[in-house]
Design an enzyme around this catalytic site. Structure first.
Site, PDB file in Angstrom:
ATOM      1  N   GLU A  55     -63.207  10.407  55.553  1.00  0.00           N
ATOM      2  CA  GLU A  55     -62.898   9.315  54.304  1.00  0.00           C
ATOM      3  C   GLU A  55     -62.722  10.244  53.131  1.00  0.00           C
ATOM      4  O   GLU A  55     -62.195   9.502  52.076  1.00  0.00           O
ATOM      5  CB  GLU A  55     -64.067   8.520  54.355  1.00  0.00           C
ATOM      6  CG  GLU A  55     -65.559   9.321  53.753  1.00  0.00           C
ATOM      7  CD  GLU A  55     -66.114  10.078  54.428  1.00  0.00           C
ATOM      8  OE1 GLU A  55     -65.836  10.299  55.401  1.00  0.00           O
ATOM      9  OE2 GLU A  55     -67.174  10.450  54.024  1.00  0.00           O
ATOM     10  N   HIS A 110     -66.099  14.976  57.455  1.00  0.00           N
ATOM     11  CA  HIS A 110     -65.779  13.781  56.494  1.00  0.00           C
ATOM     12  C   HIS A 110     -64.193  13.310  56.427  1.00  0.00           C
ATOM     13  O   HIS A 110     -63.637  14.043  55.598  1.00  0.00           O
ATOM     14  CB  HIS A 110     -66.426  13.711  55.158  1.00  0.00           C
ATOM     15  CG  HIS A 110     -67.797  13.930  54.917  1.00  0.00           C
ATOM     16  ND1 HIS A 110     -68.675  12.776  54.800  1.00  0.00           N
ATOM     17  CD2 HIS A 110     -68.463  14.974  55.246  1.00  0.00           C
ATOM     18  CE1 HIS A 110     -69.776  13.061  54.798  1.00  0.00           C
ATOM     19  NE2 HIS A 110     -70.142  14.635  55.010  1.00  0.00           N
ATOM     20  N   CYS A 119     -70.882  13.491  60.215  1.00  0.00           N
ATOM     21  CA  CYS A 119     -71.476  14.571  59.843  1.00  0.00           C
ATOM     22  C   CYS A 119     -73.118  14.119  60.117  1.00  0.00           C
ATOM     23  O   CYS A 119     -73.501  14.214  61.151  1.00  0.00           O
ATOM     24  CB  CYS A 119     -71.339  14.830  58.386  1.00  0.00           C
ATOM     25  SG  CYS A 119     -71.652  16.515  57.674  1.00  0.00           S
TER      26      CYS A 119
HETATM   27  N1  GLN Z   1     -76.496  18.958  56.897  1.00  0.00           N
HETATM   28  C1  GLN Z   1     -76.542  17.571  56.705  1.00  0.00           C
HETATM   29  C2  GLN Z   1     -77.602  16.985  57.935  1.00  0.00           C
HETATM   30  O1  GLN Z   1     -78.080  18.206  58.552  1.00  0.00           O
HETATM   31  C3  GLN Z   1     -75.342  16.929  57.037  1.00  0.00           C
HETATM   32  C4  GLN Z   1     -74.516  16.993  55.907  1.00  0.00           C
HETATM   33  C5  GLN Z   1     -73.325  15.832  55.678  1.00  0.00           C
HETATM   34  O2  GLN Z   1     -73.551  14.847  56.126  1.00  0.00           O
HETATM   35  N2  GLN Z   1     -72.322  16.185  54.951  1.00  0.00           N
HETATM   36  O3  GLN Z   1     -77.851  15.823  57.879  1.00  0.00           O
END
Ligand code: GLN
Length: 184
Positions: A159, A157, A66
């Protein structure tokens, strides 16, 4: 997740945690979720940004989940003011492309590693894939998991749902990427 798969895990809080007198101290690195613009600022503030970029570019296996995917990417479409990325994965990403917090969802995906159950939380998508980048998974036609060499970036994610395949792959990369195994 990494500990449950048998890895020894240490947080990296400074450049010295990553690189010591004998070189890079770890066999692989995980860039977690969170907020990529904040993680970027902290990486630079604590002297981790350049050592991390250098180590990954030199072959240190990496998994970014992410926000971690955003940090790995060469280009970020809608970066926050001043936001930098490590540029070690030849893709373009768009932050928050899969909606806000209320759009967060658990879902089942087909991936090249088999079916996976994962969670999307303010997730980015990959809008451009470089020629050496393999697509590992898509969601509704949008690229959400990629790999280039031993650098893997995923929008979601695993995890949070207990899905181990991506972390297992990082550990396999850590073992096969270890150029000078300790003698014993
Ligand atoms: N929107 C977040 C970003 O731009 C990422 C969100 C997340 O890691 N769950 O870093």
């Amino acid at each position: 997740m990494l500990e449950s798969l048998g890895a020894q895990v240490a947080p990296l809080r400074s450049g010295d945690d990553l690189v010591g007198p004998d070189g890079v101290r770890v066999d692989a690195v995980l860039l977690p979720g969170g907020e990529s613009s904040t993680i970027d600022k902290l990486l630079r503030m604590f002297g981790l940004f350049e050592p991390l970029r250098t180590a990954i570019a030199a072959g240190l296996p990496a998994l970014g989940t992410c926000a971690g995917l955003v940090l790995l990417a060469r280009e970020v479409d809608d970066r926050a003011p001043g936001q930098q990325s490590l540029g070690v994965l030849d893709v373009t990403v768009r932050r928050n492309a899969l909606g806000s917090q209320v759009d967060s969802a658990e879902t089942e995906l087909e991936s090249t590693l088999g079916p996976v159950r994962v969670a999307f939380i303010r997730a980015p998508i990959v809008t451009r894939v470089g020629p050496d980048v393999e697509v590992l998974a898509e969601r509704d036609g949008q690229v959400v998991a990629v790999r280039q060499g031993s650098v893997t970036g995923i929008s979601f994610h695993p995890e949070l749902t207990g899905e181990p395949v991506f972390h297992r792959q990082l550990l396999a990369d850590a073992v096969s990427g270890r150029v000078n195994p300790p003698a014993n």
